[in-house]
Design a protein around this motif. Sequence first.
Motif, PDB file in Angstrom:
ATOM      1  N   GLY A   1       0.795  -1.220   0.000  1.00 32.75           N
ATOM      2  CA  GLY A   1       0.000   0.000   0.000  1.00 32.75           C
ATOM      3  C   GLY A   1       0.822   1.260   0.000  1.00 32.75           C
ATOM      4  O   GLY A   1       0.266   2.357   0.009  1.00 32.75           O
ATOM      5  N   ARG A   2       2.145   1.136  -0.029  1.00 30.20           N
ATOM      6  CA  ARG A   2       3.027   2.298   0.063  1.00 30.20           C
ATOM      7  C   ARG A   2       3.448   2.826  -1.314  1.00 30.20           C
ATOM      8  O   ARG A   2       4.041   3.895  -1.409  1.00 30.20           O
ATOM      9  N   PHE A   3       3.127   2.131  -2.391  1.00 30.16           N
ATOM     10  CA  PHE A   3       3.502   2.611  -3.727  1.00 30.16           C
ATOM     11  C   PHE A   3       2.387   2.328  -4.714  1.00 30.16           C
ATOM     12  O   PHE A   3       1.452   1.577  -4.427  1.00 30.16           O
ATOM     13  N   THR A   4       2.488   2.952  -5.877  1.00 27.45           N
ATOM     14  CA  THR A   4       1.485   2.794  -6.918  1.00 27.45           C
ATOM     15  C   THR A   4       2.142   2.377  -8.226  1.00 27.45           C
ATOM     16  O   THR A   4       3.334   2.599  -8.445  1.00 27.45           O
ATOM     17  N   GLY A   5       1.356   1.785  -9.101  1.00 31.33           N
ATOM     18  CA  GLY A   5       1.832   1.441 -10.433  1.00 31.33           C
ATOM     19  C   GLY A   5       2.757   0.237 -10.450  1.00 31.33           C
ATOM     20  O   GLY A   5       2.997  -0.433  -9.447  1.00 31.33           O
ATOM     21  N   VAL A   6       3.303  -0.015 -11.642  1.00 27.43           N
ATOM     22  CA  VAL A   6       4.247  -1.119 -11.841  1.00 27.43           C
ATOM     23  C   VAL A   6       5.650  -0.614 -11.525  1.00 27.43           C
ATOM     24  O   VAL A   6       6.100   0.372 -12.101  1.00 27.43           O
ATOM     25  N   PRO A   7       6.370  -1.255 -10.588  1.00 28.55           N
ATOM     26  CA  PRO A   7       7.708  -0.777 -10.225  1.00 28.55           C
ATOM     27  C   PRO A   7       8.678  -0.842 -11.397  1.00 28.55           C
ATOM     28  O   PRO A   7       8.584  -1.725 -12.261  1.00 28.55           O
ATOM     29  N   HIS A   8       9.624   0.095 -11.421  1.00 30.47           N
ATOM     30  CA  HIS A   8      10.663   0.132 -12.443  1.00 30.47           C
ATOM     31  C   HIS A   8      11.890  -0.608 -11.924  1.00 30.47           C
ATOM     32  O   HIS A   8      12.361  -0.353 -10.818  1.00 30.47           O
ATOM     33  N   LYS A   9      12.403  -1.526 -12.728  1.00 30.51           N
ATOM     34  CA  LYS A   9      13.493  -2.406 -12.305  1.00 30.51           C
ATOM     35  C   LYS A   9      14.841  -1.902 -12.823  1.00 30.51           C
ATOM     36  O   LYS A   9      14.960  -1.483 -13.977  1.00 30.51           O
ATOM     37  N   TYR A  10      15.873  -1.970 -11.944  1.00 25.90           N
ATOM     38  CA  TYR A  10      17.216  -1.519 -12.304  1.00 25.90           C
ATOM     39  C   TYR A  10      18.260  -2.484 -11.732  1.00 25.90           C
ATOM     40  O   TYR A  10      18.058  -3.051 -10.643  1.00 25.90           O
ATOM     41  N   PRO A  11      19.372  -2.658 -12.429  1.00 23.17           N
ATOM     42  CA  PRO A  11      20.446  -3.504 -11.890  1.00 23.17           C
ATOM     43  C   PRO A  11      21.298  -2.731 -10.891  1.00 23.17           C
ATOM     44  O   PRO A  11      21.482  -1.524 -11.008  1.00 23.17           O
ATOM     45  N   MET A  12      21.780  -3.432  -9.878  1.00 18.57           N
ATOM     46  CA  MET A  12      22.687  -2.814  -8.917  1.00 18.57           C
ATOM     47  C   MET A  12      24.098  -2.750  -9.497  1.00 18.57           C
ATOM     48  O   MET A  12      24.491  -3.583 -10.309  1.00 18.57           O
ATOM     49  N   ASN A  13      24.833  -1.751  -9.054  1.00 20.84           N
ATOM     50  CA  ASN A  13      26.248  -1.625  -9.407  1.00 20.84           C
ATOM     51  C   ASN A  13      27.048  -1.904  -8.134  1.00 20.84           C
ATOM     52  O   ASN A  13      27.271  -1.002  -7.326  1.00 20.84           O
ATOM     53  N   ILE A  14      27.433  -3.156  -7.942  1.00 23.36           N
ATOM     54  CA  ILE A  14      28.080  -3.580  -6.707  1.00 23.36           C
ATOM     55  C   ILE A  14      29.420  -2.890  -6.494  1.00 23.36           C
ATOM     56  O   ILE A  14      29.927  -2.796  -5.374  1.00 23.36           O
ATOM     57  N   ALA A  15      30.013  -2.369  -7.559  1.00 26.93           N
ATOM     58  CA  ALA A  15      31.299  -1.692  -7.419  1.00 26.93           C
ATOM     59  C   ALA A  15      31.170  -0.382  -6.651  1.00 26.93           C
ATOM     60  O   ALA A  15      32.160   0.122  -6.121  1.00 26.93           O
ATOM     61  N   ASN A  16      29.966   0.182  -6.588  1.00 31.83           N
ATOM     62  CA  ASN A  16      29.748   1.440  -5.877  1.00 31.83           C
ATOM     63  C   ASN A  16      29.533   1.202  -4.381  1.00 31.83           C
ATOM     64  O   ASN A  16      29.035   0.150  -3.971  1.00 31.83           O
ATOM     65  N   VAL A  17      29.928   2.195  -3.597  1.00 35.35           N
ATOM     66  CA  VAL A  17      29.650   2.130  -2.163  1.00 35.35           C
ATOM     67  C   VAL A  17      28.143   2.035  -1.940  1.00 35.35           C
ATOM     68  O   VAL A  17      27.671   1.263  -1.101  1.00 35.35           O
ATOM     69  N   ASN A  18      27.393   2.820  -2.675  1.00 34.27           N
ATOM     70  CA  ASN A  18      25.938   2.707  -2.701  1.00 34.27           C
ATOM     71  C   ASN A  18      25.574   1.924  -3.962  1.00 34.27           C
ATOM     72  O   ASN A  18      25.606   2.482  -5.071  1.00 34.27           O
ATOM     73  N   PRO A  19      25.259   0.644  -3.843  1.00 34.07           N
ATOM     74  CA  PRO A  19      25.109  -0.197  -5.037  1.00 34.07           C
ATOM     75  C   PRO A  19      23.911   0.132  -5.912  1.00 34.07           C
ATOM     76  O   PRO A  19      23.887  -0.243  -7.084  1.00 34.07           O
ATOM     77  N   MET A  20      22.919   0.840  -5.374  1.00 30.34           N
ATOM     78  CA  MET A  20      21.743   1.152  -6.171  1.00 30.34           C
ATOM     79  C   MET A  20      21.936   2.478  -6.887  1.00 30.34           C
ATOM     80  O   MET A  20      21.912   3.550  -6.274  1.00 30.34           O
ATOM     81  N   SER A  21      22.173   2.398  -8.175  1.00 30.06           N
ATOM     82  CA  SER A  21      22.461   3.569  -9.002  1.00 30.06           C
ATOM     83  C   SER A  21      21.520   3.614 -10.194  1.00 30.06           C
ATOM     84  O   SER A  21      21.075   2.570 -10.685  1.00 30.06           O
ATOM     85  N   VAL A  22      21.220   4.818 -10.662  1.00 29.88           N
ATOM     86  CA  VAL A  22      20.376   5.013 -11.839  1.00 29.88           C
ATOM     87  C   VAL A  22      21.029   6.050 -12.745  1.00 29.88           C
ATOM     88  O   VAL A  22      21.898   6.811 -12.315  1.00 29.88           O
ATOM     89  N   ARG A  23      20.604   6.068 -13.989  1.00 27.92           N
ATOM     90  CA  ARG A  23      21.100   7.058 -14.936  1.00 27.92           C
ATOM     91  C   ARG A  23      20.018   8.116 -15.168  1.00 27.92           C
ATOM     92  O   ARG A  23      18.847   7.798 -15.384  1.00 27.92           O
ATOM     93  N   ILE A  24      20.433   9.383 -15.089  1.00 27.66           N
ATOM     94  CA  ILE A  24      19.511  10.519 -15.244  1.00 27.66           C
ATOM     95  C   ILE A  24      19.717  11.135 -16.625  1.00 27.66           C
ATOM     96  O   ILE A  24      20.840  11.481 -17.006  1.00 27.66           O
ATOM     97  N   LYS A  25      18.645  11.275 -17.375  1.00 33.19           N
ATOM     98  CA  LYS A  25      18.750  11.822 -18.732  1.00 33.19           C
ATOM     99  C   LYS A  25      18.166  13.222 -18.866  1.00 33.19           C
ATOM    100  O   LYS A  25      18.402  13.905 -19.870  1.00 33.19           O
ATOM    101  N   ASP A  26      17.416  13.683 -17.850  1.00 28.04           N
ATOM    102  CA  ASP A  26      16.872  15.042 -17.945  1.00 28.04           C
ATOM    103  C   ASP A  26      16.421  15.509 -16.561  1.00 28.04           C
ATOM    104  O   ASP A  26      16.068  14.700 -15.693  1.00 28.04           O
ATOM    105  N   ILE A  27      16.446  16.824 -16.374  1.00 23.78           N
ATOM    106  CA  ILE A  27      15.951  17.459 -15.153  1.00 23.78           C
ATOM    107  C   ILE A  27      15.170  18.688 -15.588  1.00 23.78           C
ATOM    108  O   ILE A  27      15.706  19.561 -16.280  1.00 23.78           O
ATOM    109  N   VAL A  28      13.895  18.752 -15.197  1.00 23.19           N
ATOM    110  CA  VAL A  28      12.999  19.799 -15.686  1.00 23.19           C
ATOM    111  C   VAL A  28      12.441  20.598 -14.518  1.00 23.19           C
ATOM    112  O   VAL A  28      11.955  20.040 -13.538  1.00 23.19           O
ATOM    113  N   ILE A  29      12.531  21.928 -14.648  1.00 21.59           N
ATOM    114  CA  ILE A  29      11.937  22.832 -13.663  1.00 21.59           C
ATOM    115  C   ILE A  29      10.626  23.364 -14.234  1.00 21.59           C
ATOM    116  O   ILE A  29      10.585  23.860 -15.359  1.00 21.59           O
TER     117      ILE A  29
END
Length: 493
Positions: A212-240
């Motif tokens: 009950g804490r989220f909506t819709g179909v979750p988006h799946k991403y692979p972890m990058n274990i080489a990072n200190v924080n393994p959960m990483s995503v790629r950002i393609k745009d930022i809109v104000i």
Amino acid sequence: MASLVFYLSATVLLAQSTVAFNCSKQPIYVDIHKRAVHDSPVFQYGSFIGLGTPAQNQSLWPSLAQNHTSFASKDYCKNNTTLKDCNKSTGGFFNNEDSTSFVEIQNFQTLDQAQDKLSGFFGQDTLRLYTHYFETDGASQTLLVNSTIEVADEGSIIPGRVGMGSSSTVLRDLAARDMIAGKTYSLYIGQGFDRAGGSVNGSNVFGGYDSGRFTGVPHKYPMNIANVNPMSVRIKDIVISSSNDNANVSLFDNTVFTDMKSRPADFEAQITTEQFPISFPYQITKNFMDRLGAEQDNTWGDNSLKLKNAFNGTLSIVLEDGFTITLPSEVLMNASNITPIQSRDEKSIDPFYLGAAFLGQVYLMADYETNNFFLAPAVQKNNMVMPQTFCPKSTPLAYVRPQQSSWQKQGLIGAVVGGVIGGLGIIAASCCIWITWMRRKDERRLKRELKKNSQMKMEQMDIEEAPTFDPPPTSMNAAKAMFWRKNKPGMTF
């Protein structure tokens, strides 16, 4: 023969996958909000977890980087002078000497050696994971005995943390002891802490998720274990987006920000709970400052930018797969005009981060068995807690509320039902009135008949003739007198 071998192989693989994970195990839900903690003068925001025997309750901050669950020793603030308001921000204090179940481990090799900013000693003790759905209800506990923990004597970060990194000892112990389905975990960080300035609480779910804490179909991403924080995503745009003129401006648009020769490339950002603000590349940060008139500020000690003038708008982060996370106006700028966007030096080589400000808008679900994670829009105000088992290799499913017809949505069914119930009520009331009236009518008729009968009886008594008796004998006939007395003994005169 080949087909038989194929089916046998498939059966074996299916059996292996079934045996590997016990998906009938219920998850362990641990809420996040402010509470009283051991040896602290104030309520502190964090995960409701206790340690030791008897229990020393703590309020632990989830860490996606650390693997050990750490606690501040009773002398932590005496040895540490770098943390602001140390005695009010450690999540509580742990005195191992007061715990009868604590056993120190000598020469233990930490799993957080590359990024550990704490120093102290390790040991084993009983972790108490408290399940507490509503603040007005009592809590139940799950005991994780002989769990490895770190007791910090000093350091440069807040020590009270639940280690939920890729090698989390809590998840490892829970899964190895068949207490959860597998090494899966879900987090909503909430906004009930001072830096966020909100009132919505968060939650951890070990071995599961809150549907009950989220909506819709979750988006799946692979972890990058080489990072200190393994959960990483790629950002393609930022809109104000501005609510004043309905204008949408991309911080990647080189036609708007003409000091850029071309559109910037996508970049990788690590999801972290180690800081609140979001860290973008230098050029993107500069564009943000130019667009909104932001300036450097360090009110919170995290180098968040501050706006010169109030701004009633939003900032949307678009990920590589198109999933868009929007920071609303109250998050993009607080009452003091401070933003959740961090300033950045042009020569900095530090990673880019999506901090707790980002996690306040999304629900995160991690599968450490397959090194994949999921993101979905968070339900900010969740009135019901619905923990579900998160079986490894599966995709979490959001709770789907029942579909309503147009009549239900417009309230027409309620009106019809109300009318029917009201009509039945009127009929029932009318029947009661009619029955009461008929009873009284019968009572009046009965009274009339009784009165009439009584009158008739009286009339009969009025006309009834008096009985006659034989006269007494005369003295002249004694024989007759004797005969009269003998035959009528009851008559005396």
